[in-house]
Design an enzyme around this catalytic site. Structure first.
Site, short mmCIF file in Angstrom:
data_model
loop_
_atom_site.label_atom_id
_atom_site.label_comp_id
_atom_site.label_asym_id
_atom_site.label_seq_id
_atom_site.Cartn_x
_atom_site.Cartn_y
_atom_site.Cartn_z
N GLY A 1 0.84 -1.20 0.00
CA GLY A 1 0.00 0.00 0.00
C GLY A 1 0.87 1.24 0.00
CB ILE B 1 -4.33 -9.25 -1.92
CG1 ILE B 1 -2.84 -8.97 -1.68
CG2 ILE B 1 -4.98 -9.82 -0.66
CD1 ILE B 1 -2.55 -7.88 -0.66
CD GLN C 1 -9.64 -0.95 -15.63
OE1 GLN C 1 -9.70 0.26 -15.77
NE2 GLN C 1 -8.74 -1.54 -14.84
N PRO C 2 -13.59 -4.08 -15.92
CG PRO C 2 -15.28 -4.70 -17.38
CD PRO C 2 -14.48 -3.52 -16.94
CB ILE D 1 -7.64 -7.82 4.37
CG1 ILE D 1 -7.85 -8.12 2.87
CG2 ILE D 1 -8.29 -8.93 5.18
CD1 ILE D 1 -6.76 -7.71 1.97
NE ARG E 1 -2.99 0.85 3.94
CZ ARG E 1 -2.31 -0.29 3.79
NH1 ARG E 1 -2.86 -1.46 4.09
NH2 ARG E 1 -1.06 -0.27 3.35
CG ASP F 1 -5.61 -7.47 9.17
OD1 ASP F 1 -5.33 -7.68 10.37
OD2 ASP F 1 -4.75 -7.33 8.28
CG HIS G 1 -2.65 -3.32 9.29
ND1 HIS G 1 -2.80 -2.03 8.82
CD2 HIS G 1 -2.20 -4.03 8.22
CE1 HIS G 1 -2.48 -1.97 7.55
NE2 HIS G 1 -2.10 -3.18 7.15
CB ILE G 2 -1.65 -9.46 11.88
CG1 ILE G 2 -3.07 -10.07 11.97
CG2 ILE G 2 -1.29 -8.75 13.17
CD1 ILE G 2 -3.17 -11.24 12.93
#
Ligand code: NDP
Ligand code: DGY
Length: 328
Positions: free
Chosen positions: A84, A164, A186-187, A243, A245, A269, A293-294
């Site tokens: 991030g 992710i 977008q797709p 998960i 932000r 998270d 936040h793990i």
């Protein structure tokens, strides 16, 4: 022989041993580190950054105009120990021609594993059930006690089918998920094909999913995306997991949705702020599971992240291609 002019590097916290060793071996750098597990105060960071050529930072450091001004014109590279980059003022950084390194891919598996753990923990009410065992609430086997929701034949909605998001879908598929939905800018038919996932608007995803997993990046378009309108569309049997932000979610709206029974449960998270104050109302809810936040917190993953971050920093300082450069 040490080069005549060393490049000054500042590291904002203690980092895992493999990354630390790489920096220590760099003969062309003079490395200073905030040697504490507590975060560096922003005033102190500004002071330490004066004249620095490189910065290795983490997601809790705000790298904004004030800090960049304090660092000055020497600053050539910022390497963050995260995928991030929402803690970096990218416009200001770009204006100054500073290169940015980040750590994609190496944390994808660990974060996806955690997301699936959090989803199962939340939908099968594990913390609540464990508490009942400890406090004597477990009096006998009862047909309707401690029932939750299962993944088999369900519809799962992924907000952000990125690295992710896809790794989460890949892990959930063998649980017997019937249908995958996703939303994004977008797709992405090629990526979605693996799960026969359907691209839908965010509110349709909210309305049709039994489980929602938020795995997008935090950007101006995702900030507050999961708000009252979104939760109102959700089924009251649906489970929400974030998960990504904390700021992707309007937490007050989420609280109302959980308290009123608009949605069944949430697993987070990430929160706003981090850490979440221990008297925060969300922590009083049985149907809300909160982790600190793990997502990427396995020893191997964090070590690898530190290696990528150190190599990004050194390559940036030396004017070489970085292993993972964030292209602005
Ligand atoms: P990627 O860049 O691969 O994926 C980000 C996804 O966000 C993309 O699929 C993108 O979709 C999507 N996105 C962007 N804008 C929107 C939008 N308006 N609505 C819905 N989706 C959108 O990143 P990663 O998968 O590697 O990481 C994702 C995020 O996960 C990170 O940015 C970080 O915030 C978080 N994270 C959290 C961790 C934790 O410890 N909890 C660990 C690691 C990461 P599109 O392609 O359509 O733009
Ligand atoms: C990231 O990398 O963005 C996570 O939030 C921490 O690993």
């Amino acid at each position: 022989m040490r080069p005549a002019r060393l490049m000054k590097v500042f590291v904002t916290c203690r980092i895992p041993p493999e990354g630390r060793a790489l920096l220590a071996q760099a003969a062309d750098c003079e490395v200073e580190q905030w040697d504490s597990d507590e975060p560096i105060p922003s005033k102190e960071l500004e002071r330490r950054m004066a004249g620095a050529h490189g910065l290795l930072c983490i997601l809790s450091n705000r790298i904004d105009k004030k800090l960049l001004d304090a660092a000055g014109a020497n600053l050539k590279v910022i390497s963050t120990l995260s995928v991030g980059v929402d803690h970096l003022s990218l416009d200001e950084i770009k204006k100054r021609g500073i290169r940015v390194g980040y750590t994609p891919d190496v944390l994808t598996d660990a974060t996806a594993e955690l997301a699936v753990s959090l989803l199962l923990t939340t939908c099968r009410r594990l913390p609540e059930a464990m508490e009942e065992v400890k406090t004597g609430g477990w009096t006998s086997w009862k047909p309707m006690w401690m029932c939750g929701y299962g993944l088999s034949q369900s519809t799962v909605g992924i907000v952000g089918l990125g690295r992710i998001g896809r790794a989460i879908a890949r892990r959930l598929k063998p649980f017997g998920v019937q249908r995958f939905l996703y939303t994004g800018r977008q797709p992405k038919p090629q990526e979605a094909a693996e799960f026969q996932a359907e691209f839908v608007p965010a509110l349709q995803l909210a309305a049709e999913s039994d489980f929602i997993v938020v795995a997008c990046s935090l950007t101006p378009s995702t900030r507050g995306l999961c708000n009252k309108d979104f939760f109102q569309k959700m089924k009251n049997t649906a489970v929400f997991v974030n998960i990504s932000r904390g700021d992707v979610v309007n937490q007050e709206d989420l609280y109302q949705a959980l308290v009123s029974g608009q949605i069944a449960a949430a697993g987070l998270d990430v929160t706003t702020p981090e850490p979440l104050p221990t008297d925060h109302p969300l922590l009083a809810l049985k149907n809300c599971v909160i982790l600190p936040h793990i997502g990427s917190a396995t020893i191997r993953t964090r070590n690898t992240m530190s290696v990528v971050a150190a190599n990004n920093l050194l390559a940036g300082l030396r004017g070489e291609p970085m292993p993972s450069e964030f292209v602005m």
